[in-house]
Design a protein around this motif. Structure first.
Motif, PDB file in Angstrom:
ATOM      1  N   ARG A 195       2.532   1.949  -3.440  1.00  0.00           N
ATOM      2  CA  ARG A 195       0.978   2.038  -5.060  1.00  0.00           C
ATOM      3  C   ARG A 195       1.268   3.700  -3.815  1.00  0.00           C
ATOM      4  O   ARG A 195       0.758   4.400  -5.022  1.00  0.00           O
ATOM      5  N   THR A 196       1.089   3.945  -3.134  1.00  0.00           N
ATOM      6  CA  THR A 196       0.488   5.708  -2.690  1.00  0.00           C
ATOM      7  C   THR A 196       1.857   6.532  -3.174  1.00  0.00           C
ATOM      8  O   THR A 196       1.164   7.799  -3.552  1.00  0.00           O
TER       9      THR A 196
ATOM     10  N   ASP B 226     -13.415   0.948  -3.528  1.00  0.00           N
ATOM     11  CA  ASP B 226     -12.458   1.948  -2.542  1.00  0.00           C
ATOM     12  C   ASP B 226     -12.671   3.615  -2.575  1.00  0.00           C
ATOM     13  O   ASP B 226     -12.047   4.097  -2.109  1.00  0.00           O
TER      14      ASP B 226
ATOM     15  N   TYR C 104      -6.078   2.126  -1.063  1.00  0.00           N
ATOM     16  CA  TYR C 104      -5.086   1.037  -1.742  1.00  0.00           C
ATOM     17  C   TYR C 104      -5.704  -0.019  -1.259  1.00  0.00           C
ATOM     18  O   TYR C 104      -5.741  -1.717  -1.256  1.00  0.00           O
TER      19      TYR C 104
ATOM     20  N   VAL D 240       0.581  -0.889   0.312  1.00  0.00           N
ATOM     21  CA  VAL D 240      -0.072  -0.041  -0.268  1.00  0.00           C
ATOM     22  C   VAL D 240       0.846   0.611   0.179  1.00  0.00           C
ATOM     23  O   VAL D 240       0.410   2.151  -0.823  1.00  0.00           O
TER      24      VAL D 240
ATOM     25  N   GLN E 131      -8.696  -1.625  -2.397  1.00  0.00           N
ATOM     26  CA  GLN E 131      -8.183  -2.190  -3.540  1.00  0.00           C
ATOM     27  C   GLN E 131      -8.153  -3.474  -3.160  1.00  0.00           C
ATOM     28  O   GLN E 131      -7.911  -4.302  -3.898  1.00  0.00           O
TER      29      GLN E 131
END
Length: 436
Positions: free
Chosen positions: A23-24, A105, A96, A20, A99
């Protein structure tokens, strides 16, 4: 041994929270880069204490109204990007996380954003209700990531398990039903955030945070034992690696009584050799252990430029070069990323300490003088000691040699990081999904 390190790092990267985080950070990187460029322009070009403002005498030939409006515009851009990075991180991490477990989300994302804002609200008798900028900016980025991740997990535990179905059309009725199913987790999250906000406001009311920050700053800038100064350097870089502001992030080298005593001695004796406090932590750190920002970011960036060959990696180097040159490394911390990357924790935390030890020894044998003079904001890292020593050429050569040493140390860590990225791409190809 290298294969074992790569395997362990890959397993670390596969943890849900780290997935997470990666991706963030990838999503908020453009905002971080734009915001830090705005900060660099504001500080270096348009601030009275800025490096290029003074070198180019900008105040003498640019109308004051132009300077003022440029300052306001850059400050506004910085405030809506870099100064709200934690809020964006909470939103992205919540989305995320949802997801990751294949649930809707949108509501978790908005709830993460609102939760982060609620935790940042402070009340004071003089100012009324306001936002704590330290809780919203990069200085609390780890907090935003954790808030978003926990929000996503609460929706996973308490929300209705409506799985996402790729390609399925979403109608208003579907959204209304989904939001109704999320009432319980939203209520739990808001009540929990409200309780935490109450505690944080109590802490703020009794000035506990201010007192702790003042104590850290006094330990790192005053006449403290040398071993304690080194400990504060390690603590600052470790906190930065975690996405938390540290004591050296908000101070200059001439902000203490001892630093002023050094400056007065140099002015009276026309030399910086023999100053009463030759090993001040703030002076040594800013001059020899802060090239490009916390963790010697310029050395890391140059090592990346030497080792990396792919287009994306070289693009990262080019995008961050100017901010890092002027000692602003937020874009690199988020975009590479260095933040929570175990492969960079050793050089980022301990290499600045090694630099300070080498510089202290050079001062002890009178190879170089202690930097005591005022240095403009945004002075490139390798020039700070040169300017602070009133143009001592030996100091400049010593600093460049120190930077070359730092680049040499970073190169194997960059190679390891690239090897991990290659292994991750192989796993992606085998499992037919992206960004483990």
């Amino acid at each position: 041994m290298i294969d074992a390190i790569v395997k362990r790092t890959v397993r670390y990267r596969q943890h849900s929270f780290i997935r997470v985080v990666r991706r963030t950070l990838a999503v908020i990187f453009p905002l971080a880069l734009i915001g830090i460029i705005a900060q660099v322009l504001f500080i270096v070009f348009f601030s009275n204490d800025g490096y290029l403002y003074n070198v180019l005498s900008i105040g003498d030939w640019v109308p004051k109204v132009v300077l003022t409006k440029a300052q306001y515009s850059l400050l506004a851009l910085s405030q809506v990007t870099i100064e709200m990075l934690t809020v964006y991180a909470a939103y992205g991490a919540a989305r995320y996380t949802a997801q990751l477990y294949q649930i809707d989300d949108q509501v978790p994302g908005i709830t993460g954003l609102v939760t982060s804002l609620l935790l940042s609200v402070r009340y004071t008798p003089n100012r009324g209700v306001s936002f704590d900028q330290n809780m919203m900016s990069y200085g609390s980025l780890l907090g935003g990531l954790l808030v978003g991740y926990l929000v996503g997990q609460i929706f996973r535990w308490l929300g209705k398990k409506n799985r996402l179905k790729p390609g399925q059309p979403i109608h208003t009725v579907d959204i209304e039903e989904q939001v109704a199913a999320y009432t319980r987790p939203i209520l739990v999250i808001m009540l929990g955030a409200l309780a935490i906000n109450f505690v944080l406001n109590l802490v703020s009311y009794y000035s506990s945070y201010t007192q702790a920050a003042a104590l850290m700053q006094s330990l790192s800038s005053g006449n403290t034992p040398f071993w304690l100064e080194l400990l504060m350097v390690c603590l600052t870089t470790l906190l930065e690696w975690l996405g938390i502001i540290g004591s050296y992030n908000f101070q200059l080298g001439t902000d203490s009584t001892e630093a002023m005593a050094n400056l007065n001695y140099a002015l009276a004796h026309h030399t910086a050799y023999g100053v009463p406090y030759p090993y001040l932590g703030s002076s040594l750190y800013n001059s020899f252990a802060n090239f490009g920002g916390i963790g010697l970011a310029l050395a890391l960036l140059l090592a990346m430029a030497i080792v990396a060959h792919s287009y994306n990696e070289q693009r990262m180097v080019r995008a961050n070069f100017l901010p890092v040159l002027f000692n602003r490394n937020t874009g690199l911390m988020v975009g590479l990323p260095v933040l929570l990357n175990p492969l960079y924790i050793l050089p980022a935390v301990f290499l600045p300490m090694v630099n300070i030890l080498i510089a202290a020894f050079a001062i002890f044998i009178h190879l170089i003088p202690t930097p005591v003079y005022w240095v403009p904001d945004g002075t490139p890292g390798p020039l700070v000691a040169y300017v602070g020593s009133n143009g001592n050429f030996v100091t400049l050569l010593f600093t460049l040699a120190l930077l070359a040493f730092d680049v040499w140390v970073y190169i194997p860590f960059v190679r390891l990081s690239l090897a991990v990225e290659g292994r991750i791409r192989e796993i992606d190809a085998k499992e037919d999904h992206k960004d483990v």
